[in-house]
Design a protein around this motif. Structure first.
Motif, short mmCIF file in Angstrom:
data_model
loop_
_atom_site.label_atom_id
_atom_site.label_comp_id
_atom_site.label_asym_id
_atom_site.label_seq_id
_atom_site.Cartn_x
_atom_site.Cartn_y
_atom_site.Cartn_z
N PHE A 444 15.45 -19.87 6.34
CA PHE A 444 14.05 -20.32 6.40
C PHE A 444 13.93 -21.84 6.59
CE2 PHE A 444 13.28 -16.25 4.33
CZ PHE A 444 12.09 -15.85 4.91
N ILE A 445 15.02 -22.58 6.41
CA ILE A 445 14.91 -24.03 6.31
C ILE A 445 14.29 -24.66 7.55
CG2 ILE A 445 16.31 -26.15 6.24
CD1 ILE A 445 18.08 -24.80 4.19
N ILE A 446 14.59 -24.13 8.75
CA ILE A 446 14.07 -24.73 9.98
C ILE A 446 12.55 -24.63 10.08
CG2 ILE A 446 14.36 -22.61 11.33
CD1 ILE A 446 15.04 -24.36 13.74
N PHE A 447 11.96 -23.60 9.49
CA PHE A 447 10.54 -23.34 9.69
C PHE A 447 9.62 -24.39 9.05
CE2 PHE A 447 12.45 -18.93 9.73
CZ PHE A 447 12.49 -18.85 11.11
N PRO A 448 9.88 -24.87 7.81
CA PRO A 448 9.03 -25.94 7.27
C PRO A 448 9.08 -27.21 8.11
CG PRO A 448 10.34 -24.94 5.51
CD PRO A 448 10.85 -24.40 6.81
N VAL A 449 10.24 -27.50 8.70
CA VAL A 449 10.36 -28.70 9.55
C VAL A 449 9.45 -28.58 10.77
CG1 VAL A 449 11.95 -30.07 10.95
CG2 VAL A 449 12.73 -29.09 8.78
N VAL A 450 9.47 -27.40 11.41
CA VAL A 450 8.60 -27.16 12.57
C VAL A 450 7.13 -27.31 12.17
CG1 VAL A 450 7.84 -25.45 14.26
CG2 VAL A 450 10.27 -25.70 13.75
N CYS A 451 6.76 -26.73 11.03
CA CYS A 451 5.36 -26.78 10.57
C CYS A 451 4.88 -28.20 10.35
CB CYS A 451 5.21 -25.97 9.27
SG CYS A 451 5.38 -24.20 9.47
N ILE A 452 5.70 -29.00 9.65
CA ILE A 452 5.24 -30.36 9.32
C ILE A 452 5.21 -31.25 10.56
CG2 ILE A 452 7.46 -31.42 8.72
CD1 ILE A 452 4.11 -31.72 6.83
N LEU A 453 6.15 -31.06 11.50
CA LEU A 453 6.13 -31.85 12.74
C LEU A 453 4.89 -31.53 13.57
CD1 LEU A 453 9.89 -31.77 13.86
CD2 LEU A 453 8.61 -33.70 12.91
N CYS A 454 4.55 -30.24 13.65
CA CYS A 454 3.34 -29.86 14.38
C CYS A 454 2.10 -30.43 13.71
CB CYS A 454 3.25 -28.34 14.47
SG CYS A 454 1.77 -27.74 15.31
N GLY A 455 2.06 -30.36 12.37
CA GLY A 455 0.91 -30.90 11.63
C GLY A 455 0.73 -32.39 11.86
N LEU A 456 1.82 -33.14 11.85
CA LEU A 456 1.75 -34.60 12.08
C LEU A 456 1.28 -34.91 13.49
CD1 LEU A 456 5.00 -35.77 10.24
CD2 LEU A 456 2.62 -36.15 9.52
N HIS A 457 1.74 -34.12 14.47
CA HIS A 457 1.29 -34.34 15.85
C HIS A 457 -0.22 -34.12 15.96
CE1 HIS A 457 1.22 -34.26 20.23
NE2 HIS A 457 0.48 -33.16 20.13
N ILE A 458 -0.71 -33.06 15.35
CA ILE A 458 -2.15 -32.76 15.39
C ILE A 458 -2.94 -33.87 14.72
CG2 ILE A 458 -3.95 -31.17 14.55
CD1 ILE A 458 -2.32 -30.11 16.91
N LYS A 459 -2.47 -34.32 13.56
CA LYS A 459 -3.20 -35.33 12.79
C LYS A 459 -3.28 -36.65 13.54
CE LYS A 459 -5.08 -36.80 8.91
NZ LYS A 459 -6.37 -36.25 8.42
N CYS A 460 -2.19 -37.03 14.23
CA CYS A 460 -2.12 -38.36 14.83
C CYS A 460 -2.57 -38.42 16.28
CB CYS A 460 -0.68 -38.88 14.73
SG CYS A 460 -0.06 -39.03 13.05
N ASN A 461 -2.48 -37.30 17.00
CA ASN A 461 -2.62 -37.38 18.47
C ASN A 461 -3.69 -36.49 19.09
OD1 ASN A 461 -0.33 -39.18 18.77
ND2 ASN A 461 0.98 -37.42 18.32
N VAL A 462 -4.34 -35.64 18.32
CA VAL A 462 -5.27 -34.67 18.91
C VAL A 462 -6.66 -34.84 18.31
CG1 VAL A 462 -5.68 -32.23 19.41
CG2 VAL A 462 -3.34 -33.06 19.17
N PRO A 463 -7.70 -34.99 19.14
CA PRO A 463 -9.07 -35.11 18.62
C PRO A 463 -9.65 -33.76 18.22
CG PRO A 463 -9.11 -35.18 21.01
CD PRO A 463 -7.66 -35.13 20.61
N GLU A 464 -10.67 -33.79 17.41
CA GLU A 464 -11.37 -32.55 17.05
C GLU A 464 -12.11 -32.00 18.27
OE1 GLU A 464 -12.29 -29.45 15.74
OE2 GLU A 464 -11.52 -30.60 14.05
#
Length: 504
Positions: A444-464
């Protein structure tokens, strides 16, 4: 989110009865079939393997070994993804040539053909018919989920586009749950009826085939690709009521003027165009996270978790049924609240929530034999994870290309997203069981890494995207990243500016 805001959005949706009908009719022939095909093979697996062995004995006087059955079974499951990839590659040209509605109608014949193969497989004593049927179902799902998503987004009013887009994930979850429910032994999960279970997609396709002709074509397609303003206004009146659509049509015409003489771009051209680099990165990041966030791994492990919690072996399918029901219910909740919260906010919170739940699940699985109550904690973390998945990635990612890309790039964006989705599903289906067998709970270890990287991309680079048109969202992407570029440029020149000021 206030109860008042939720009530306002639900009341607003009720003002568009034809849009509600569009949600249900397109859903059952679209993403429902994808979800159903994902879950339906679990229940009749023993009967299908038995048919495989009997077929080989009768034809070749050969009794297959267990590893040979496993290889053929894995191919049968994974061939669905191959079909889905093929469907994703051809749907763009079908959408452009026939339109969204007619593309869905024609796709029903493909699904019905696959269902006929499934239903006749037992009578014909042919395991090959099941494999071909899975391939055909995959092609149908690859076309259906994309055509369904695009048709819905283009038929929905701007204020309800997020809510309507979530229904795509709701019908995927409903399909998964229906596959689990119909597969129990009290219904179709028996040696006598399993072939009818595999052929159930044909009935949903027939339902859409009989009802979809009464709905209008996508107004956006009629105006932007066919150039038929009168037909567009007629479709808008049928969908949204007898109102003044001059503003809506004006926005479409501005988009049409902006793309005058511009054709639909290919996936390769999507990569080559620097003006939509951040939209492209967003599609890649989110669709990778949709498969590699861990949802399929959690479903894969839920039987072991429930078994460790003391649930009887014959009750495990009913416990697993609860996970499918929860995903569907949480998706409905998200459907009702997304317009009040916003899609990107939900996606970010979903990624962070899934990451946290997965880390806690890994710890609880590691400690499962150290405390009698730990398996129950694992069960709780599984349901928490499903909640965040349903309200985050599942609800927001599939419609995303249609919301952040202009008309010439939409088809390529959807195609790219589906290629990533089907390829990810294939890799996960073939590789995860091997990974789980070799490293156990730590898979399971790889999956939290994918989740948090996607979340950071959305937070920093994508408008509502809530309550915004395509042109407004495109302008916001440009504003965000041109601002970032200017800041980097200023920081790069900072030393020279300081020296100049000192001299003065």
């Amino acid at each position: 989110m206030s109860a008042r805001a939720l009530s306002q959005h639900l009341c607003l949706l009720l003002q568009y009865p034809v849009v509600i009908a569009t949600i249900f009719i397109s859903g059952f022939g679209g993403s429902f079939q994808y979800g159903f095909s994902l879950s339906v093979m679990t229940s009749p697996s023993a009967f299908i393997k038995q048919l495989l062995n009997q077929t080989c004995v009768e034809r070749y006087n050969l009794l297959l070994e267990e590893w040979q059955v496993s290889v053929i079974w894995s191919c049968t499951i994974s061939i669905f993804c191959i079909g889905g990839l093929v469907g994703s590659l051809v749907v763009t040209s079908l959408n452009t040539r026939f339109g969204r509605k007619r593309c869905l109608l024609l796709n029903n014949f493909v699904a019905i053909f696959g269902a006929v193969l499934m239903v006749l497989s037992q009578t014909a004593r042919s395991f090959e018919m099941i494999m071909v049927g899975r391939l055909v179902y995959g092609i149908s799902a690859g076309v259906g989920i994309l055509a369904h998503t695009r048709y819905l987004i283009e038929c929905a009013p701007t204020k309800l586009r997020g809510m309507v887009g979530v229904s795509v994930a709701t019908f995927v979850a409903a399909g998964k749950f229906s596959g689990q429910l119909l597969g129990i032994r009290e219904l179709l999960g028996t040696e006598k009826n399993w072939h009818w279970l595999l052929g159930f997609n044909g009935f949903t396709a027939l339902f859409q085939l009989l009802t979809l002709p009464f709905l209008p074509e996508s107004p956006s397609f009629l105006l932007l690709e066919r150039g038929d303003r009168k037909a567009c206004e007629t479709a808008l009146k049928r969908l949204w009521g007898d109102k003044d659509f001059s503003k809506v049509v004006g926005e479409m015409l501005r988009e049409k003027a902006a793309m005058q003489g511009v054709r639909d771009h290919s996936v390769l051209e999507l990569f080559q165009n620097p003006t939509i680099r951040w939209q492209l990165l967003t599609i890649i990041a989110t669709f990778i996270s949709l498969q590699f966030c861990g949802i399929n791994a959690v479903y894969f492990y839920c039987f072991d978790v429930f078994r460790a919690a003391g649930i009887d072996e014959d009750k495990l399918p009913y416990a697993a049924l609860g996970t499918g029901l929860c995903e569907m219910l949480f998706s409905v909740v998200c459907f009702m609240m997304i317009e009040s919260i916003g899609k990107m906010a939900l996606l970010f919170s979903g990624c962070v929530g899934m990451c946290t739940a997965l880390i806690l699940l890994i710890v609880s699985l590691f400690l499962q034999n150290h405390a009698s109550w730990m398996p129950y904690c694992s069960m709780v973390f599984i349901f928490i994870f499903i909640f965040f998945f349903s309200s985050g990635p599942a609800a927001t990612i599939v419609p995303l290309p249609g919301e952040i890309l202009t008309q010439p790039f939409k088809s390529a964006g959807y195609t790219l997203g589906c290629i990533i989705n089907w390829a990810g599903l294939f890799v996960l289906g073939m590789g995860f069981p091997i990974l789980a067998e070799n490293i156990g709970n730590f898979c399971f270890i790889i999956f939290p890494v994918v989740c948090i990287l996607c979340g950071l991309h959305i937070k920093c680079n994508v408008p509502e995207t809530k309550n915004r048109t395509i042109l407004e969202i495109t302008a916001e992407f440009e504003r965000m990243h041109s601002k970032a570029s200017k800041k980097q440029s200023t920081e790069g020149d900072h030393g020279g500016i300081t020296i100049h000021e000192t001299k003065l």
